[in-house]
Design a protein around this motif. Structure first.
Motif, PDB file in Angstrom:
ATOM      1  N   GLU A  75       0.823  -1.213   0.000  1.00 39.37           N
ATOM      2  CA  GLU A  75       0.000   0.000   0.000  1.00 39.37           C
ATOM      3  C   GLU A  75       0.853   1.258   0.000  1.00 39.37           C
ATOM      4  O   GLU A  75       0.479   2.273  -0.595  1.00 39.37           O
ATOM      5  N   PHE A  76       2.017   1.197   0.656  1.00 42.91           N
ATOM      6  CA  PHE A  76       2.844   2.397   0.758  1.00 42.91           C
ATOM      7  C   PHE A  76       3.498   2.750  -0.577  1.00 42.91           C
ATOM      8  O   PHE A  76       4.046   3.842  -0.723  1.00 42.91           O
ATOM      9  N   LYS A  77       3.430   1.850  -1.541  1.00 43.78           N
ATOM     10  CA  LYS A  77       3.967   2.142  -2.866  1.00 43.78           C
ATOM     11  C   LYS A  77       3.036   3.055  -3.665  1.00 43.78           C
ATOM     12  O   LYS A  77       3.409   3.551  -4.719  1.00 43.78           O
ATOM     13  N   THR A  78       1.834   3.251  -3.132  1.00 44.38           N
ATOM     14  CA  THR A  78       0.855   4.101  -3.811  1.00 44.38           C
ATOM     15  C   THR A  78       0.858   5.506  -3.195  1.00 44.38           C
ATOM     16  O   THR A  78       1.244   5.690  -2.035  1.00 44.38           O
ATOM     17  N   LYS A  79       0.421   6.490  -3.978  1.00 42.02           N
ATOM     18  CA  LYS A  79       0.329   7.868  -3.482  1.00 42.02           C
ATOM     19  C   LYS A  79      -0.617   7.946  -2.288  1.00 42.02           C
ATOM     20  O   LYS A  79      -0.373   8.686  -1.320  1.00 42.02           O
ATOM     21  N   GLU A  80      -1.723   7.172  -2.370  1.00 37.49           N
ATOM     22  CA  GLU A  80      -2.707   7.188  -1.289  1.00 37.49           C
ATOM     23  C   GLU A  80      -2.098   6.656   0.007  1.00 37.49           C
ATOM     24  O   GLU A  80      -2.306   7.220   1.088  1.00 37.49           O
ATOM     25  N   GLY A  81      -1.318   5.566  -0.107  1.00 41.79           N
ATOM     26  CA  GLY A  81      -0.673   4.990   1.071  1.00 41.79           C
ATOM     27  C   GLY A  81       0.349   5.939   1.670  1.00 41.79           C
ATOM     28  O   GLY A  81       0.459   6.076   2.896  1.00 41.79           O
ATOM     29  N   GLN A  82       1.097   6.594   0.800  1.00 41.08           N
ATOM     30  CA  GLN A  82       2.102   7.550   1.280  1.00 41.08           C
ATOM     31  C   GLN A  82       1.442   8.724   1.988  1.00 41.08           C
ATOM     32  O   GLN A  82       1.939   9.201   3.013  1.00 41.08           O
ATOM     33  N   GLN A  83       0.300   9.173   1.466  1.00 42.54           N
ATOM     34  CA  GLN A  83      -0.406  10.284   2.098  1.00 42.54           C
ATOM     35  C   GLN A  83      -0.935   9.881   3.471  1.00 42.54           C
ATOM     36  O   GLN A  83      -0.907  10.677   4.417  1.00 42.54           O
TER      37      GLN A  83
END
Length: 319
Positions: A75-83
């Protein structure tokens, strides 16, 4: 900065605990609050964050693994996960983050850096494959674990007059194979950075037999092929019977060596200093026994380089 965070991510490596300890105690020494983020980027997204005290990191410098635990996080590989991760950092008042881990961990730190959050990467991986540093935390311990196994296997190889194939870890880097093979006197070392010639390997084994040598050790880096597959190839090419040992995750465990404990302590402390200086987006390392730091985006654009002089030497000494 008043409050910083620390997390470990990806595969564990001996010495990670020493690095965590250094971050926490260096921070507290300079009147910072240090928050421990459990289970890597997954824990960051889910808010598994606790304040760490001096006692939180007592009695861990000699322990392998990581007290903060680790986990893969797609999930952290996605922009949403990073946000989501950034929102948790802000929620807990964390102004800077120390990320201890390998390539994947650095990619996460890079993503946070691009979005404007101050991060410092600390190289923690047994693979020794991070650009911008000669050595990574955990490499020396893993190397000595492999060397101990080579020495033991050589005893039985000699007793039974056999050729043993030892598969070691390292992902796409051949450092563990090269360093352990050279230190252990292996007759053949297979690394991802260099194609191997089966005819040359068979010729070297035959020459050894002709001069009375009855046993051999072949080190195979996992980034080349599996030990069992190579054994099949060797048998087809020469009819030489072999035994295969796959060392596996034993290479990641164990009490860190003095070298790894010192390296982790120095790198962890330097990461805190950089955040205190207002320098985010950095990656720390060691070159010629001196601490260095690079722009983390620049560091990841570079390629880890194997010491080919050592590889050449290993061939010269194994005639």
């Amino acid at each position: 900065m008043k409050r910083i965070g620390v997390l470990t991510s990806g595969g564990d490596a001996p010495g990670m605990n020493a690095a965590i300890r250094a971050v926490v105690r260096k921070g507290i020494y300079h009147n910072l609050e240090v928050m421990g983020i459990y289970n890597g980027y997954s824990g960051l997204i889910n808010g598994k964050i606790e304040k760490l005290e001096l006692g939180s990191v007592g009695d861990i410098i000699h322990r392998g693994g990581t007290m903060l635990h680790s986990a893969r996080c797609e999930e952290f590989k996605t922009k949403e996960g990073q946000q989501k991760g950034i929102e948790q950092l802000k929620k807990h008042g964390i102004e800077g983050l120390v990320v201890i881990g390998g390539d994947g961990s650095y990619q996460g730190a890079k993503a946070l850096t691009v979005q404007g959050f101050p991060c410092v990467g600390v190289p923690g991986t047994i693979d020794n494959d991070i650009p911008g540093t000669e050595f990574t935390i955990g490499f020396d311990t893993a190397l000595n674990t492999v060397l101990d196994a080579i020495d033991k296997i050589r005893d039985t190889a000699s007793s039974h007059e056999r050729t043993f194939i030892i598969e070691v870890m390292g992902r796409d880097a051949g450092d563990i194979a090269l360093w352990s093979g050279l230190a252990g006197g292996a007759e053949t070392i297979l690394i991802p950075e260099e194609n191997y010639d089966m005819n040359d390997i068979v010729e070297r084994l035959n020459k050894g037999n002709e001069r009375g040598k009855k046993h051999s050790i072949i080190i195979v880096a996992e980034g080349v092929t599996s030990g069992n597959k190579f054994a099949e190839e060797l048998k087809e090419a020469s009819n030489i019977e072999t035994r295969v040992s796959v060392l596996g995750h034993i290479q990641r465990g164990g009490s860190p060596t003095a070298s790894d404990r010192v390296l982790a302590s120095r790198l962890g402390a330097r990461a805190v200093e950089l955040l205190m200086e207002g320098k985010g987006g950095r990656a720390v390392g060691i070159e010629k026994n001196q601490l260095v730091d690079y722009d983390i985006i620049e560091a990841l654009s570079r390629k880890h380089e194997l010491n080919f002089d050592m590889y050449k030497l290993s061939k010269e000494l194994s005639i």
